[in-house]
Design a protein around this motif. Structure first.
Motif, PDB file in Angstrom:
ATOM      1  N   VAL A 138     -66.813 -29.090  27.507  1.00 36.58           N
ATOM      2  CA  VAL A 138     -66.854 -29.116  26.040  1.00 36.58           C
ATOM      3  C   VAL A 138     -65.939 -30.218  25.525  1.00 36.58           C
ATOM      4  O   VAL A 138     -66.320 -31.009  24.657  1.00 36.58           O
ATOM      5  CB  VAL A 138     -66.447 -27.755  25.439  1.00 36.58           C
ATOM      6  N   TYR A 139     -64.738 -30.284  26.068  1.00 34.09           N
ATOM      7  CA  TYR A 139     -63.761 -31.286  25.634  1.00 34.09           C
ATOM      8  C   TYR A 139     -64.300 -32.702  25.860  1.00 34.09           C
ATOM      9  O   TYR A 139     -64.249 -33.551  24.960  1.00 34.09           O
ATOM     10  CB  TYR A 139     -62.429 -31.075  26.370  1.00 34.09           C
ATOM     11  N   LEU A 185     -53.976 -21.925  23.576  1.00 33.88           N
ATOM     12  CA  LEU A 185     -54.612 -22.247  24.846  1.00 33.88           C
ATOM     13  C   LEU A 185     -54.896 -23.735  24.901  1.00 33.88           C
ATOM     14  O   LEU A 185     -54.832 -24.427  23.899  1.00 33.88           O
ATOM     15  CB  LEU A 185     -55.899 -21.430  25.079  1.00 33.88           C
ATOM     16  N   ASP A 186     -55.198 -24.212  26.098  1.00 30.36           N
ATOM     17  CA  ASP A 186     -55.468 -25.626  26.341  1.00 30.36           C
ATOM     18  C   ASP A 186     -56.973 -25.796  26.507  1.00 30.36           C
ATOM     19  O   ASP A 186     -57.524 -25.550  27.576  1.00 30.36           O
ATOM     20  CB  ASP A 186     -54.711 -26.074  27.587  1.00 30.36           C
ATOM     21  N   LEU A 187     -57.630 -26.196  25.428  1.00 29.91           N
ATOM     22  CA  LEU A 187     -59.082 -26.340  25.433  1.00 29.91           C
ATOM     23  C   LEU A 187     -59.549 -27.322  26.510  1.00 29.91           C
ATOM     24  O   LEU A 187     -60.537 -27.065  27.202  1.00 29.91           O
ATOM     25  CB  LEU A 187     -59.569 -26.808  24.062  1.00 29.91           C
ATOM     26  N   PHE A 191     -60.944 -27.007  16.439  1.00 28.84           N
ATOM     27  CA  PHE A 191     -60.379 -26.744  17.768  1.00 28.84           C
ATOM     28  C   PHE A 191     -58.849 -26.759  17.704  1.00 28.84           C
ATOM     29  O   PHE A 191     -58.178 -25.857  18.221  1.00 28.84           O
ATOM     30  CB  PHE A 191     -60.832 -27.789  18.792  1.00 28.84           C
ATOM     31  N   TRP A 214     -63.062 -31.334  15.690  1.00 28.99           N
ATOM     32  CA  TRP A 214     -61.738 -31.460  16.320  1.00 28.99           C
ATOM     33  C   TRP A 214     -60.693 -30.664  15.547  1.00 28.99           C
ATOM     34  O   TRP A 214     -59.824 -30.003  16.149  1.00 28.99           O
ATOM     35  CB  TRP A 214     -61.308 -32.924  16.396  1.00 28.99           C
ATOM     36  N   THR A 218     -57.345 -23.791  15.534  1.00 28.99           N
ATOM     37  CA  THR A 218     -57.538 -22.493  16.177  1.00 28.99           C
ATOM     38  C   THR A 218     -56.651 -22.330  17.401  1.00 28.99           C
ATOM     39  O   THR A 218     -56.080 -21.253  17.624  1.00 28.99           O
ATOM     40  CB  THR A 218     -59.017 -22.311  16.571  1.00 28.99           C
ATOM     41  N   THR A 219     -56.503 -23.383  18.189  1.00 28.39           N
ATOM     42  CA  THR A 219     -55.690 -23.297  19.408  1.00 28.39           C
ATOM     43  C   THR A 219     -54.221 -23.637  19.155  1.00 28.39           C
ATOM     44  O   THR A 219     -53.412 -23.533  20.056  1.00 28.39           O
ATOM     45  CB  THR A 219     -56.236 -24.223  20.510  1.00 28.39           C
ATOM     46  N   ALA A 254     -62.009 -25.543  28.980  1.00 25.65           N
ATOM     47  CA  ALA A 254     -63.414 -25.867  28.690  1.00 25.65           C
ATOM     48  C   ALA A 254     -63.591 -27.382  28.824  1.00 25.65           C
ATOM     49  O   ALA A 254     -63.897 -28.070  27.855  1.00 25.65           O
ATOM     50  CB  ALA A 254     -63.805 -25.381  27.306  1.00 25.65           C
ATOM     51  N   GLN A 291     -48.757 -23.044  20.962  1.00 20.23           N
ATOM     52  CA  GLN A 291     -50.161 -23.324  21.262  1.00 20.23           C
ATOM     53  C   GLN A 291     -50.759 -22.113  21.967  1.00 20.23           C
ATOM     54  O   GLN A 291     -50.147 -21.527  22.853  1.00 20.23           O
ATOM     55  CB  GLN A 291     -50.283 -24.567  22.137  1.00 20.23           C
TER      56      GLN A 291
END
Length: 164
Positions: free
Chosen positions: A27-28, A18-20, A149, A146, A152-153, A24, A16
């Motif tokens: 945003v989440y 990053l941890d969205l 996100f 979703w 991408t992450t 953020a 992984q």
């Protein structure tokens, strides 16, 4: 250990990034509220089928894992979940509303093929009341966001457990 570090341990080939949710959080939370609102007024099983199909098209393993498990927990059959990817060839597994929703999901998700065709939209409009159609379009948009996100992450699939 952070969520990202834990996921890197679980999936060293594709860790992984990053941890969205942590980086953020506004945003989440906004996305979570959007996704929850988008599914209102529609059959939960139909919404899960839409989420599964969009996630298949977007190659989102995390969301496929999550929504397949949610569908199963909601009483969906394994047979229908398996057939979502080939719904056009196995329409007898689905209701006319579900077929229209899956067709619209594909058209909205794969915009690189052009605009959403009028005939696809019209078939969905024939099966859904205007407010339901608006909710369906919102649900399709939400799962596509979703998926983007998660892909991408590189959110790691396999560890999600449905609520309850």
């Amino acid at each position: 250990m952070t969520a990202v570090q834990e996921n890197q341990t679980r999936n060293p080939e594709h860790p992984q990034r990053l941890d969205l949710a942590a980086l953020a959080p506004d945003v989440y939370r906004a996305m979570a509220r959007f996704a929850q609102a988008a599914g209102q007024g529609l059959e939960p099983a139909l919404v899960e089928l839409v989420k599964i199909r969009a996630s298949q098209l977007n190659h989102c393993a995390f969301c496929l894992d999550m929504h397949s498990k949610d569908a199963l927990a909601g009483g969906e059959s394994v047979e229908r979940i398996v057939q979502v990817g080939a719904w056009a060839e196995s329409q007898h597994f689905f209701t006319a509303r579900e077929v229209a929703a899956l067709e619209l999901t594909e058209a909205v998700t794969v915009l690189t093929d052009g605009f959403v065709p009028d005939d696809v939209y019209e078939r969905a409009a024939a099966r859904f009341e205007p407010a339901e159609l608006a909710q369906l379009i919102a649900a399709i948009a939400a799962i596509n966001s979703w998926n983007r996100f998660a892909v991408t992450t590189r959110m790691v699939p396999g560890h999600y457990r449905p609520a309850g």
